[in-house]
Design a protein around this motif. Structure first.
Motif, PDB file in Angstrom:
ATOM      1  N   ALA A 136       0.825  -1.210   0.000  1.00 54.67           N
ATOM      2  CA  ALA A 136       0.000   0.000   0.000  1.00 54.67           C
ATOM      3  C   ALA A 136       0.861   1.263   0.000  1.00 54.67           C
ATOM      4  O   ALA A 136       0.447   2.307  -0.489  1.00 54.67           O
ATOM      5  CB  ALA A 136      -0.925   0.004   1.207  1.00 54.67           C
ATOM      6  N   ALA A 137       2.067   1.164   0.562  1.00 53.30           N
ATOM      7  CA  ALA A 137       2.936   2.334   0.678  1.00 53.30           C
ATOM      8  C   ALA A 137       4.388   1.874   0.619  1.00 53.30           C
ATOM      9  O   ALA A 137       4.697   0.738   1.014  1.00 53.30           O
ATOM     10  CB  ALA A 137       2.680   3.037   2.016  1.00 53.30           C
ATOM     11  N   ALA A 166      -0.269   5.403   6.775  1.00 57.77           N
ATOM     12  CA  ALA A 166      -1.581   5.991   7.050  1.00 57.77           C
ATOM     13  C   ALA A 166      -1.988   6.948   5.921  1.00 57.77           C
ATOM     14  O   ALA A 166      -3.139   6.944   5.483  1.00 57.77           O
ATOM     15  CB  ALA A 166      -1.576   6.713   8.394  1.00 57.77           C
ATOM     16  N   THR A 167      -1.067   7.765   5.429  1.00 63.94           N
ATOM     17  CA  THR A 167      -1.461   8.731   4.394  1.00 63.94           C
ATOM     18  C   THR A 167      -1.737   8.044   3.063  1.00 63.94           C
ATOM     19  O   THR A 167      -2.682   8.414   2.375  1.00 63.94           O
ATOM     20  CB  THR A 167      -0.394   9.837   4.221  1.00 63.94           C
ATOM     21  OG1 THR A 167       0.866   9.225   3.985  1.00 63.94           O
ATOM     22  CG2 THR A 167      -0.301  10.718   5.461  1.00 63.94           C
ATOM     23  N   ASP A 168      -0.951   7.037   2.689  1.00 63.76           N
ATOM     24  CA  ASP A 168      -1.195   6.382   1.394  1.00 63.76           C
ATOM     25  C   ASP A 168      -2.428   5.481   1.404  1.00 63.76           C
ATOM     26  O   ASP A 168      -2.917   5.102   0.337  1.00 63.76           O
ATOM     27  CB  ASP A 168       0.046   5.598   0.932  1.00 63.76           C
ATOM     28  CG  ASP A 168       0.757   6.306  -0.226  1.00 63.76           C
ATOM     29  OD1 ASP A 168       0.582   7.529  -0.356  1.00 63.76           O
ATOM     30  OD2 ASP A 168       1.481   5.654  -0.999  1.00 63.76           O
ATOM     31  N   THR A 169      -2.931   5.126   2.573  1.00 68.57           N
ATOM     32  CA  THR A 169      -4.151   4.306   2.642  1.00 68.57           C
ATOM     33  C   THR A 169      -5.358   5.158   3.048  1.00 68.57           C
ATOM     34  O   THR A 169      -6.441   4.605   3.290  1.00 68.57           O
ATOM     35  CB  THR A 169      -4.015   3.162   3.685  1.00 68.57           C
ATOM     36  OG1 THR A 169      -3.723   3.758   4.960  1.00 68.57           O
ATOM     37  CG2 THR A 169      -2.924   2.177   3.323  1.00 68.57           C
ATOM     38  N   ALA A 179      -3.997  -6.710   4.989  1.00 67.37           N
ATOM     39  CA  ALA A 179      -3.558  -7.217   6.290  1.00 67.37           C
ATOM     40  C   ALA A 179      -2.168  -6.681   6.638  1.00 67.37           C
ATOM     41  O   ALA A 179      -1.912  -6.296   7.785  1.00 67.37           O
ATOM     42  CB  ALA A 179      -3.566  -8.737   6.279  1.00 67.37           C
ATOM     43  N   SER A 180      -1.278  -6.625   5.650  1.00 69.65           N
ATOM     44  CA  SER A 180       0.102  -6.193   5.946  1.00 69.65           C
ATOM     45  C   SER A 180       0.140  -4.754   6.466  1.00 69.65           C
ATOM     46  O   SER A 180       0.952  -4.424   7.333  1.00 69.65           O
ATOM     47  CB  SER A 180       0.996  -6.339   4.709  1.00 69.65           C
ATOM     48  OG  SER A 180       0.552  -5.490   3.678  1.00 69.65           O
ATOM     49  N   SER A 181      -0.737  -3.880   5.944  1.00 68.42           N
ATOM     50  CA  SER A 181      -0.767  -2.489   6.425  1.00 68.42           C
ATOM     51  C   SER A 181      -1.167  -2.458   7.895  1.00 68.42           C
ATOM     52  O   SER A 181      -0.573  -1.739   8.710  1.00 68.42           O
ATOM     53  CB  SER A 181      -1.780  -1.658   5.622  1.00 68.42           C
ATOM     54  OG  SER A 181      -1.818  -2.034   4.273  1.00 68.42           O
ATOM     55  N   PHE A 182      -2.189  -3.245   8.242  1.00 64.13           N
ATOM     56  CA  PHE A 182      -2.647  -3.294   9.638  1.00 64.13           C
ATOM     57  C   PHE A 182      -1.574  -3.893  10.552  1.00 64.13           C
ATOM     58  O   PHE A 182      -1.392  -3.443  11.687  1.00 64.13           O
ATOM     59  CB  PHE A 182      -3.933  -4.114   9.749  1.00 64.13           C
ATOM     60  CG  PHE A 182      -5.170  -3.413   9.232  1.00 64.13           C
ATOM     61  CD1 PHE A 182      -5.589  -2.198   9.772  1.00 64.13           C
ATOM     62  CD2 PHE A 182      -5.935  -3.966   8.216  1.00 64.13           C
ATOM     63  CE1 PHE A 182      -6.738  -1.563   9.313  1.00 64.13           C
ATOM     64  CE2 PHE A 182      -7.091  -3.336   7.755  1.00 64.13           C
ATOM     65  CZ  PHE A 182      -7.484  -2.130   8.302  1.00 64.13           C
ATOM     66  N   LEU A 183      -0.877  -4.921  10.057  1.00 63.81           N
ATOM     67  CA  LEU A 183       0.149  -5.568  10.889  1.00 63.81           C
ATOM     68  C   LEU A 183       1.297  -4.608  11.187  1.00 63.81           C
ATOM     69  O   LEU A 183       1.797  -4.561  12.315  1.00 63.81           O
ATOM     70  CB  LEU A 183       0.674  -6.834  10.207  1.00 63.81           C
ATOM     71  CG  LEU A 183      -0.284  -8.029  10.239  1.00 63.81           C
ATOM     72  CD1 LEU A 183       0.275  -9.189   9.433  1.00 63.81           C
ATOM     73  CD2 LEU A 183      -0.563  -8.483  11.678  1.00 63.81           C
TER      74      LEU A 183
END
Lengths: 341, 341
Positions: A136-137, A166-169, A179-183
């Motif tokens: 995502a980033a 956070a900004t790219d999502t 899931a990887s962004s949240f992890l």
């Protein structure tokens, strides 16, 4: 390049004394991922004993909490770079700033040691290049780099990487959130003051200038709807822009706000330029999994381009005529979509 | 009650044939956590072979994707409840709806088998009561319940629990967002269509009615600033409300939007009621870790109350006089804060 080979090469360079005096670079008009991933990378290099600087035009004041990475005062001013690393930047022409003597791509690439990106279309030529478009980033790749180098997170690196993700999502709202962004966020939280990134979220997602809010309110009051509200248009012509002294940057985001109106499938903001021409920003309901109007396809009708849900083009003429043209293109794009189903 | 004891008791009840015909209940004007946690709990009970129904007033249409839990048609209509479970509800008077014959708290509590909540002030009397105020949402407790009962997630339960957590954290923006919220989201993502909760985020965080946007735009156009922009007020008197036919529900969220204006430390929306009195909604910059104006303390000056950053009160008089009163209270609250530092 294979992910593990890249990490191994990067790790090896950290213990190589000739790998030093490094400029980290990111893209023009640096956004949260450009700033965050570059700062986290610069910081990692410094933790490894390297002289490193995030070389960039000064980012917006809202990123001030990360400013140590681009402040050359700590070295008594700029130093001559011996290595470049780019992050979140698709190619040479997109770099935010160039050091003296590196205005040609070939000269630049001679010192280019590592390239990190999540845009498929990355065009840099570099032996150690890692482009992971599923991330995502770029910040997520830097997160993995810390792990692979065995370097622990702290308050600064956590804030930088969190800012990138956070900004790219869109604060975990957009379809690229996985899931990887949240992890990553879960692990970084532990290093946030009080266990929460609220202060960073407040800066990026909970604060707007009154002028920006007034501009949005003008866009709503003067919105033009077509096709039963499926399309919405807002026009900022030269006289209106002059009256409220509105810059292009201040018009960013207005189209996303219009896109949120219930029932809207595509939103358009027409921004008149000093030349008289209108720059058109388009946001649509397109998502890979669920279809919708493809913004890039729509803008391609007018030699424009961009992403599936966010694109742009330029058109000349009276606003009414331009709106008619855009409406026709939207209808055509909808129909071509339906036809292919 | 100790967490593990609660989970053990709940797990035991799943294999108890007399534990059946269950109504799950949540709070009045059900929000995302009320709906999401109740639906996920109802679904867990059904997966365990129980006859279970989420007994509630019909939630807003935006929760339609979870409607199976409260639709009694699957049982040919309502059935007589033998057990109640509440979630996200502080006490009897806050329940969304009561079954016939249970209008007294004592009668209700006779069938109350389990209480799940994350509000410290929970007042239910029940042997099996689990109140975890460190959780951002009741949905996080239900997440743990699935794990403890060994029941795997699927598309429905993932959507329900994600809805609970995402809405109560403002899509991971608020100060209550912790590592545990991100970890739940990461695991649930795997069960979202295409690995992304974008469609749910679009419903809750990316969609506004045009009327709502017009109301916000009215609030901005008519905003009154005090103390160099630290305080902002917007007044919806009876004549304006009548002209635009604005309900109380449609005014929700306007105060949060005003709170986002750069430099604002407290935002106030004055909503005139048919009685002539003004209901005042207050949002402030208060965060436990970083101080700011405490909204509950401010509203307590006028016999109102609420949370640290979000509270309300009622006042009579002309809007100008009310604004003066609120300004004085805000100044007093700021000073008392400074005095105690």
């Amino acid at each position: 390049m294979v992910q593990n080979d890249f990490y191994d090469a990067f790790k090896a360079s950290l213990s190589d004394p000739t790998f030093d005096r490094i400029y980290v670079l990111s893209h023009l008009n640096p956004d949260g991922d450009a700033v965050g991933s570059a700062c986290a990378l610069t910081y990692l290099l410094r933790l490894s004993g390297k002289k490193a600087l995030y070389f960039t035009e000064t980012p917006d004041h809202k990123y001030a909490y990360l400013s140590d990475a681009w402040n050359s005062d700590r070295y008594g001013g700029l130093f001559a770079p011996e290595h470049f690393i780019t992050t979140d930047t698709t190619g040479f022409s997109r770099l935010s700033k160039l050091p003296d003597g590196f205005s040609h791509e070939n000269e630049f690439e001679l010192l280019l040691s590592f390239v990190i990106d999540h845009h498929k279309c990355n065009s840099f030529s570099c032996t150690h290049k890692l482009v992971l478009s599923e991330k995502a980033a770029a910040g997520e790749i830097i997160f993995d780099l810390y792990k692979n180098c065995g370097i622990g997170f702290d308050e600064y690196s956590a804030a930088a990487i969190y800012t990138a993700i956070a900004t790219d999502t869109g604060c975990f709202r957009y379809a690229n959130t996985r899931a990887s962004s949240f992890l990553c966020a879960a692990e970084l939280c532990e290093f946030a003051p009080g266990g929460s990134f609220y202060e960073i979220n407040k800066i990026h997602f909970e604060t707007k200038s009154f002028k920006k809010i007034k501009i949005e309110s003008y866009a709503v009051e003067n919105a033009i709807f077509r096709i039963n509200g499926a399309l919405v248009f807002s026009v900022f012509d030269s006289s209106e822009r002059a009256r409220l002294s509105i810059t292009d940057i201040e018009l960013e985001g207005v189209v996303s706000m219009l896109r949120q109106i219930e029932g809207v499938r595509a939103a358009f903001v027409l921004k008149q330029q000093p030349s008289g021409e209108f720059k058109v920003s388009v946001r649509t309901d397109y998502t890979a999994a669920f279809g919708g109007i493809n913004a890039a396809e729509l803008c391609a009708c007018f030699s424009g381009g961009g992403h599936d849900a966010a694109a742009g083009c330029s058109l000349s003429g009276a606003p009414d005529e331009i709106i008619d043209l855009l409406e026709s293109a939207a209808v055509k794009t909808m129909n071509s979509k339906n036809a292919s189903v």
